[in-house]
Structure formats: C-alpha cells, structure tokens
Design a protein around this motif. Structure first.
Motif, short mmCIF file in Angstrom:
data_model
loop_
_atom_site.label_atom_id
_atom_site.label_comp_id
_atom_site.label_asym_id
_atom_site.label_seq_id
_atom_site.Cartn_x
_atom_site.Cartn_y
_atom_site.Cartn_z
N MET A 151 0.83 -1.21 0.00
CA MET A 151 0.00 0.00 0.00
C MET A 151 0.86 1.26 0.00
O MET A 151 0.35 2.38 -0.02
CB MET A 151 -0.93 0.00 1.21
N GLY A 152 2.19 1.11 0.06
CA GLY A 152 3.11 2.25 0.00
C GLY A 152 3.34 2.93 1.33
O GLY A 152 3.78 4.08 1.37
N LYS A 153 3.07 2.27 2.44
CA LYS A 153 3.21 2.87 3.77
C LYS A 153 4.58 2.56 4.35
O LYS A 153 4.73 1.75 5.24
CB LYS A 153 2.13 2.33 4.71
N CYS A 154 5.59 3.22 3.81
CA CYS A 154 6.96 2.96 4.24
C CYS A 154 7.77 4.24 4.16
O CYS A 154 7.57 5.05 3.26
CB CYS A 154 7.58 1.89 3.34
N SER A 155 8.69 4.43 5.12
CA SER A 155 9.58 5.58 5.11
C SER A 155 11.00 5.13 5.46
O SER A 155 11.20 4.43 6.44
CB SER A 155 9.10 6.62 6.12
N ILE A 156 11.97 5.56 4.64
CA ILE A 156 13.37 5.22 4.91
C ILE A 156 14.21 6.48 5.07
O ILE A 156 15.43 6.44 4.93
CB ILE A 156 13.95 4.31 3.82
N LEU A 206 8.95 0.32 13.88
CA LEU A 206 10.36 0.71 13.77
C LEU A 206 11.32 -0.42 14.13
O LEU A 206 12.50 -0.17 14.39
CB LEU A 206 10.64 1.91 14.68
N ARG A 207 10.85 -1.64 14.13
CA ARG A 207 11.72 -2.75 14.53
C ARG A 207 12.88 -2.92 13.56
O ARG A 207 12.82 -2.52 12.40
CB ARG A 207 10.93 -4.04 14.66
N MET A 258 13.81 2.05 9.76
CA MET A 258 12.87 1.98 8.64
C MET A 258 11.46 1.87 9.22
O MET A 258 11.17 0.97 9.99
CB MET A 258 13.17 0.77 7.77
N HIS A 259 10.59 2.80 8.85
CA HIS A 259 9.23 2.83 9.41
C HIS A 259 8.25 2.21 8.42
O HIS A 259 8.06 2.72 7.32
CB HIS A 259 8.81 4.26 9.72
N VAL A 260 7.66 1.09 8.82
CA VAL A 260 6.59 0.45 8.04
C VAL A 260 5.32 0.58 8.88
O VAL A 260 5.21 -0.04 9.94
CB VAL A 260 6.89 -1.03 7.73
N SER A 261 4.39 1.39 8.42
CA SER A 261 3.16 1.64 9.18
C SER A 261 2.39 0.35 9.41
O SER A 261 2.36 -0.51 8.52
CB SER A 261 2.26 2.63 8.44
N PRO A 262 1.75 0.21 10.58
CA PRO A 262 0.95 -0.99 10.84
C PRO A 262 -0.21 -1.10 9.86
O PRO A 262 -0.80 -0.10 9.48
CB PRO A 262 0.43 -0.79 12.27
N TYR A 263 -0.51 -2.31 9.44
CA TYR A 263 -1.61 -2.57 8.52
C TYR A 263 -2.93 -2.38 9.27
O TYR A 263 -3.10 -2.88 10.37
CB TYR A 263 -1.48 -4.00 7.98
#
Length: 155
Positions: free
Chosen positions: A41-46, A79-80, A63-68
């Motif tokens: 879904m494109g919910k990622c920030s590096i 942020l793991r 690396m931030h992957v937003s919770p589904y």
C-alpha cells in the motif's frame, strides 16, 4: 528477455544530497505478513533509516513500516530492526569498506521486484559543506541553461 516488473514503494532523495553514492547493492527484506501488505500500500519511510553489519548479517534500523489497518494482533512494531538478505561475499566486501574511515551504508529505495520486497543499498561517503554547495551551483546552472534553451526554441 522479459522486462522485470518493479514497483517503487519508498525513495530516499536525501542520501544523494548528503552523501556520494559509490556503489549500489540489492538486498532482500525479511518481513512478517502484515508488513508486506502495508508495503504494497506504499506505507513505508526510509528517510531516517541506516544500515549496520553485525556478526556477518546486515540489518536496517529506523525503517518505518506503518501498521496494517486490518492487521490487529499480527502487526509488528513499525520501527523494529529488520534483517536484510545478501550473499556472504557481498557482506564481507561491505564490512571491509565500512571499516574504512568515512564510509557508511544507506538505504536508497524500497521496491517490489517480481513480487518480492527488495531494498537498494548504497555504499556512501559523506559530503562536506563545500561539496553540497558545488552540487547546488551545478544544478542551478543546468536549470538556467535549460530555461534559456526552452525560451529560444519557443520563438
């Protein structure tokens, strides 16, 4: 040869401003189920992410992957620290380069290739302030010449 399907998820333009990218590597990402859906879904920030090498393994931190949204209890910490998959020879080469003064590993982009989550890693050397000024001056000069060329071709 068929063209490989590639879908860009996240891009890190800040790296090219702050660092000289000497070499690029591709690595696989170790993700859990709902993280993959969130990435699709494109919910990622590096933007704040960096890469470390520890005991012959490569990890990405920050690396931030937003919770589904529909993931409930299966969601992991956004942020793991995530493990990256690379060949041992590449890891050894990177370890030697990072041991040199001034080199670091930075994530450049996250994308899907043939259904698998991949990350492009750059072996980077930090820029000094005068290097950044030179890059900005070059960019401005190129923009001005393109603008002049465009104006000349209109008439």
């Amino acid at each position: 040869m068929a063209k490989e399907a590639q879908k860009l998820v996240a891009n890190n333009k800040k790296v090219f401003h702050d660092y000289f990218v000497e070499e690029k590597y591709e690595a696989g990402l170790v993700l859990h189920g709902t993280e993959v859906k969130s990435l699709r879904m494109g919910k990622c920030s590096i933007k704040e992410a960096f890469i470390t090498v520890d005991k012959g393994e490569v990890f990405i931190n920050g690396m931030h992957v937003s919770p589904y949204e529909k993931g409930n209890i299966f969601n992991k910490d956004p942020l793991r620290v995530r493990k990256l998959l690379m060949h041992k020879a590449e890891i050894m080469k990177l370890t030697g380069k990072v041991a040199e003064k001034g080199y670091t590993l930075m994530p450049l982009q996250v994308y899907f290739r043939d259904g698998r989550a991949k990350i492009e890693i750059g072996l980077c050397r930090g820029k000094k302030m005068y290097d950044k000024r030179q890059d900005i001056a070059k960019k401005d000069a190129r923009r001005d010449t393109e603008r002049e060329f465009k104006v000349k071709n209109l008439y």
